[in-house]
Write an enzyme that holds these catalytic residues in place. Structure first.
Site, PDB file in Angstrom:
ATOM      1  N   ARG A 254      -5.715 -46.656 -13.708  1.00 62.21           N
ATOM      2  CA  ARG A 254      -5.995 -46.665 -14.525  1.00 62.21           C
ATOM      3  C   ARG A 254      -5.206 -45.063 -14.995  1.00 62.21           C
ATOM      4  O   ARG A 254      -4.719 -44.835 -16.221  1.00 62.21           O
ATOM      5  CB  ARG A 254      -7.613 -46.867 -15.353  1.00 62.21           C
ATOM      6  CG  ARG A 254      -7.444 -48.444 -14.721  1.00 62.21           C
ATOM      7  CD  ARG A 254      -8.745 -48.512 -15.389  1.00 62.21           C
ATOM      8  NE  ARG A 254      -9.831 -47.930 -14.163  1.00 62.21           N
ATOM      9  CZ  ARG A 254     -11.293 -47.985 -13.953  1.00 62.21           C
ATOM     10  NH1 ARG A 254     -11.641 -48.636 -14.893  1.00 62.21           N
ATOM     11  NH2 ARG A 254     -12.247 -47.469 -13.124  1.00 62.21           N
TER      12      ARG A 254
ATOM     13  N   ASP B 241     -14.006 -61.081   9.191  1.00 64.24           N
ATOM     14  CA  ASP B 241     -14.760 -62.357   9.793  1.00 64.24           C
ATOM     15  C   ASP B 241     -14.735 -62.076  10.971  1.00 64.24           C
ATOM     16  O   ASP B 241     -14.677 -61.077  11.742  1.00 64.24           O
ATOM     17  CB  ASP B 241     -12.902 -63.942   9.186  1.00 64.24           C
ATOM     18  CG  ASP B 241     -13.888 -65.097   8.693  1.00 64.24           C
ATOM     19  OD1 ASP B 241     -14.738 -65.296   9.991  1.00 64.24           O
ATOM     20  OD2 ASP B 241     -13.647 -65.803   8.586  1.00 64.24           O
TER      21      ASP B 241
ATOM     22  N   LYS C 214      -0.095 -50.191  -4.704  1.00 62.74           N
ATOM     23  CA  LYS C 214      -1.724 -51.041  -3.271  1.00 62.74           C
ATOM     24  C   LYS C 214      -1.527 -52.811  -4.255  1.00 62.74           C
ATOM     25  O   LYS C 214      -2.251 -52.694  -5.944  1.00 62.74           O
ATOM     26  CB  LYS C 214      -3.059 -50.343  -4.110  1.00 62.74           C
ATOM     27  CG  LYS C 214      -3.652 -51.734  -3.828  1.00 62.74           C
ATOM     28  CD  LYS C 214      -5.403 -50.246  -3.609  1.00 62.74           C
ATOM     29  CE  LYS C 214      -6.072 -50.224  -4.219  1.00 62.74           C
ATOM     30  NZ  LYS C 214      -6.617 -51.454  -4.795  1.00 62.74           N
TER      31      LYS C 214
ATOM     32  N   THR D 289     -10.261 -65.082  14.179  1.00 61.91           N
ATOM     33  CA  THR D 289      -9.459 -65.486  12.639  1.00 61.91           C
ATOM     34  C   THR D 289      -8.835 -64.114  12.335  1.00 61.91           C
ATOM     35  O   THR D 289      -8.036 -63.871  11.132  1.00 61.91           O
ATOM     36  CB  THR D 289     -10.602 -65.989  11.599  1.00 61.91           C
ATOM     37  OG1 THR D 289     -10.921 -67.137  12.189  1.00 61.91           O
ATOM     38  CG2 THR D 289     -10.224 -66.127  10.917  1.00 61.91           C
TER      39      THR D 289
ATOM     40  N   GLN E 134     -15.757 -44.699 -13.067  1.00 63.32           N
ATOM     41  CA  GLN E 134     -16.051 -44.017 -11.467  1.00 63.32           C
ATOM     42  C   GLN E 134     -16.948 -42.696 -11.752  1.00 63.32           C
ATOM     43  O   GLN E 134     -17.103 -42.962 -12.808  1.00 63.32           O
ATOM     44  CB  GLN E 134     -15.167 -43.548 -11.380  1.00 63.32           C
ATOM     45  CG  GLN E 134     -13.556 -44.083 -10.784  1.00 63.32           C
ATOM     46  CD  GLN E 134     -13.245 -45.149  -9.178  1.00 63.32           C
ATOM     47  OE1 GLN E 134     -14.173 -44.967  -8.794  1.00 63.32           O
ATOM     48  NE2 GLN E 134     -12.411 -46.128  -8.981  1.00 63.32           N
TER      49      GLN E 134
ATOM     50  N   THR F 203     -18.652 -48.544  -1.744  1.00 61.11           N
ATOM     51  CA  THR F 203     -18.690 -47.394  -2.494  1.00 61.11           C
ATOM     52  C   THR F 203     -19.935 -47.784  -3.866  1.00 61.11           C
ATOM     53  O   THR F 203     -20.327 -47.499  -4.546  1.00 61.11           O
ATOM     54  CB  THR F 203     -17.949 -46.335  -3.728  1.00 61.11           C
ATOM     55  OG1 THR F 203     -16.768 -47.328  -3.765  1.00 61.11           O
ATOM     56  CG2 THR F 203     -17.516 -45.098  -2.692  1.00 61.11           C
TER      57      THR F 203
ATOM     58  N   LYS G 190      -9.447 -56.364   2.902  1.00 65.52           N
ATOM     59  CA  LYS G 190     -10.736 -56.051   3.540  1.00 65.52           C
ATOM     60  C   LYS G 190     -10.826 -57.342   3.816  1.00 65.52           C
ATOM     61  O   LYS G 190     -11.974 -57.582   3.867  1.00 65.52           O
ATOM     62  CB  LYS G 190     -11.836 -55.312   1.998  1.00 65.52           C
ATOM     63  CG  LYS G 190     -10.977 -54.381   0.876  1.00 65.52           C
ATOM     64  CD  LYS G 190     -12.134 -54.362   0.511  1.00 65.52           C
ATOM     65  CE  LYS G 190     -12.339 -52.973  -0.636  1.00 65.52           C
ATOM     66  NZ  LYS G 190     -11.151 -53.348  -2.075  1.00 65.52           N
TER      67      LYS G 190
ATOM     68  N   ARG H  99      -9.193 -38.449 -10.854  1.00 63.40           N
ATOM     69  CA  ARG H  99      -8.767 -38.580 -12.224  1.00 63.40           C
ATOM     70  C   ARG H  99      -8.377 -37.154 -12.895  1.00 63.40           C
ATOM     71  O   ARG H  99      -8.330 -36.359 -11.627  1.00 63.40           O
ATOM     72  CB  ARG H  99     -10.043 -38.518 -13.357  1.00 63.40           C
ATOM     73  CG  ARG H  99     -10.631 -40.079 -12.690  1.00 63.40           C
ATOM     74  CD  ARG H  99     -10.146 -41.148 -13.728  1.00 63.40           C
ATOM     75  NE  ARG H  99     -10.101 -42.649 -13.544  1.00 63.40           N
ATOM     76  CZ  ARG H  99     -10.112 -43.730 -12.505  1.00 63.40           C
ATOM     77  NH1 ARG H  99      -9.333 -43.071 -11.908  1.00 63.40           N
ATOM     78  NH2 ARG H  99     -10.857 -44.891 -12.725  1.00 63.40           N
TER      79      ARG H  99
ATOM     80  N   ASP I  44      -4.488 -54.766   0.273  1.00 60.57           N
ATOM     81  CA  ASP I  44      -6.198 -54.536  -0.185  1.00 60.57           C
ATOM     82  C   ASP I  44      -7.014 -55.519  -0.413  1.00 60.57           C
ATOM     83  O   ASP I  44      -7.498 -56.171  -1.029  1.00 60.57           O
ATOM     84  CB  ASP I  44      -6.143 -53.068  -1.217  1.00 60.57           C
ATOM     85  CG  ASP I  44      -7.767 -52.934  -1.060  1.00 60.57           C
ATOM     86  OD1 ASP I  44      -8.410 -52.632  -0.611  1.00 60.57           O
ATOM     87  OD2 ASP I  44      -8.182 -52.885  -2.159  1.00 60.57           O
TER      88      ASP I  44
HETATM   89  O1  C5P Z   1      -7.983 -47.723 -12.176  1.00 64.28           O
HETATM   90  P1  C5P Z   1      -8.814 -46.739 -10.707  1.00 64.28           P
HETATM   91  O2  C5P Z   1      -7.992 -45.375 -10.469  1.00 64.28           O
HETATM   92  O3  C5P Z   1      -9.858 -46.147 -10.792  1.00 64.28           O
HETATM   93  O4  C5P Z   1      -8.604 -47.384  -9.597  1.00 64.28           O
HETATM   94  C1  C5P Z   1      -8.852 -47.140  -8.524  1.00 64.28           C
HETATM   95  C2  C5P Z   1      -7.993 -48.618  -7.496  1.00 64.28           C
HETATM   96  O5  C5P Z   1      -9.528 -48.713  -5.951  1.00 64.28           O
HETATM   97  C3  C5P Z   1      -8.713 -49.108  -7.668  1.00 64.28           C
HETATM   98  O6  C5P Z   1      -8.369 -50.599  -7.386  1.00 64.28           O
HETATM   99  C4  C5P Z   1     -10.285 -50.049  -6.649  1.00 64.28           C
HETATM  100  O7  C5P Z   1     -10.373 -51.915  -6.572  1.00 64.28           O
HETATM  101  C5  C5P Z   1     -10.012 -49.187  -6.160  1.00 64.28           C
HETATM  102  N1  C5P Z   1     -11.410 -48.366  -5.259  1.00 64.28           N
HETATM  103  C6  C5P Z   1     -11.681 -47.899  -5.411  1.00 64.28           C
HETATM  104  N2  C5P Z   1     -13.107 -47.114  -4.847  1.00 64.28           N
HETATM  105  C7  C5P Z   1     -13.374 -48.133  -4.045  1.00 64.28           C
HETATM  106  C8  C5P Z   1     -12.733 -48.362  -3.504  1.00 64.28           C
HETATM  107  C9  C5P Z   1     -11.800 -49.026  -4.106  1.00 64.28           C
HETATM  108  O8  C5P Z   1     -12.173 -47.463  -6.870  1.00 64.28           O
HETATM  109  N3  C5P Z   1     -14.773 -47.092  -3.543  1.00 64.28           N
END
Ligand code: C5P
Length: 232
Positions: free
Chosen positions: A211, A64, A32, A68, A190, A119, A61, A181, A59
């Site tokens: 991460r 508009d 991504k 466009t 998160q 979120t 998002k 996780r 990604d």
């Molecule tokens: O590092 P981590 O696993 O938290 O990354 C999750 C990815 O998903 C990040 O790129 C974050 O911006 C994206 N994301 C998220 N929650 C959302 C939408 C997108 O964590 N609701």
């Protein structure tokens, strides 16, 4: 729709992302690319990662006026990404225009998914700032239905909502779910998280993992652990 693990490459620039991707020699994860990396490096970063054999979820998002978004989607389609997204709050007309723009001359197009409510938006902020007074989960499901009506392939949602989205919009309506996780890992910032195995059980089609893989001591092993838990 095959299940897959998408690695969120939330890096500041080209050097950092290639240092990371160079570690993967025998596998080419679906990656991504978000706003930070895209705005820093431009469309060339997409071409370079694609040329290395990775599938790409871009990604950005989009949100508009329909015309466009249609034109912007046509540019993204020529970049040959595999998946991209927009905000469902742009209305059904905007989503329909997006599909038109994204569809190539041969009729193929990248997977297009919608963000429902971010979120980071709470019930309280949605009511006070956006003047939307319905329950948040009802708004999320309504936006998911709008995406389906417009002909999109699915939505980004919490793995905890994936089952409900499938119930409402059908088993083949794709759920792409971040907030994953390992059971023995750090949650970080998160809030509502699930393990890859649990996400599989609930019915996510794609998990987006950042991460737990990018910051792992051995990112390749962490990626393979995700795949083993989620796909196998
Ligand atoms: O590092 P981590 O696993 O938290 O990354 C999750 C990815 O998903 C990040 O790129 C974050 O911006 C994206 N994301 C998220 N929650 C959302 C939408 C997108 O964590 N609701």
């Amino acid at each position: 729709m095959g299940k897959d693990v998408i690695v969120a490459c939330d890096f500041a620039g080209k050097k950092e992302v290639f240092d990371f991707l160079d570690k993967f020699t025998d596998v080419k994860p679906f990656v991504k690319i978000g706003m930070e990396l895209f705005y820093a490096e431009g469309p060339e970063i997409v071409r370079e990662i694609k040329a290395r054999g990775h599938k790409i979820f871009l990604d950005l998002k989009l949100h508009d006026i329909p015309n466009t978004v249609k034109k912007a989607m046509s540019v993204l389609s020529r970049l040959d990404v595999d998946m991209t997204n927009l905000h469902a709050s742009g209305t059904v007309a905007m989503m329909e225009a997006a599909i038109e723009g994204l569809t190539r001359e041969d009729g193929t197009r990248p997977i297009l998914i919608a963000v429902t409510q971010l979120t980071s938006t709470s019930q309280e902020r949605m009511e006070a700032d956006l003047l939307i007074e319905k329950p948040l989960d009802e708004v999320v499901m309504h936006y998911a239905s709008n995406a389906k009506v417009a002909g999109l392939d699915g939505v980004v949602c919490s793995p905890l909502e994936a089952g409900k989205v499938h119930e409402k919009c059908g088993a083949d309506f794709v759920t792409v779910t971040p907030g994953v996780r390992f059971a023995d890992g750090d949650i970080g910032d998160q809030v509502r998280v699930t393990t890859p195995a649990k996400a599989k059980e609930i019915g996510s089609d794609y998990i987006v993992v950042g991460r737990p893989i990018t910051a792992a001591e051995d990112p390749v092993a962490a990626y393979k652990r995700c795949v083993a838990e989620f796909c196998d």
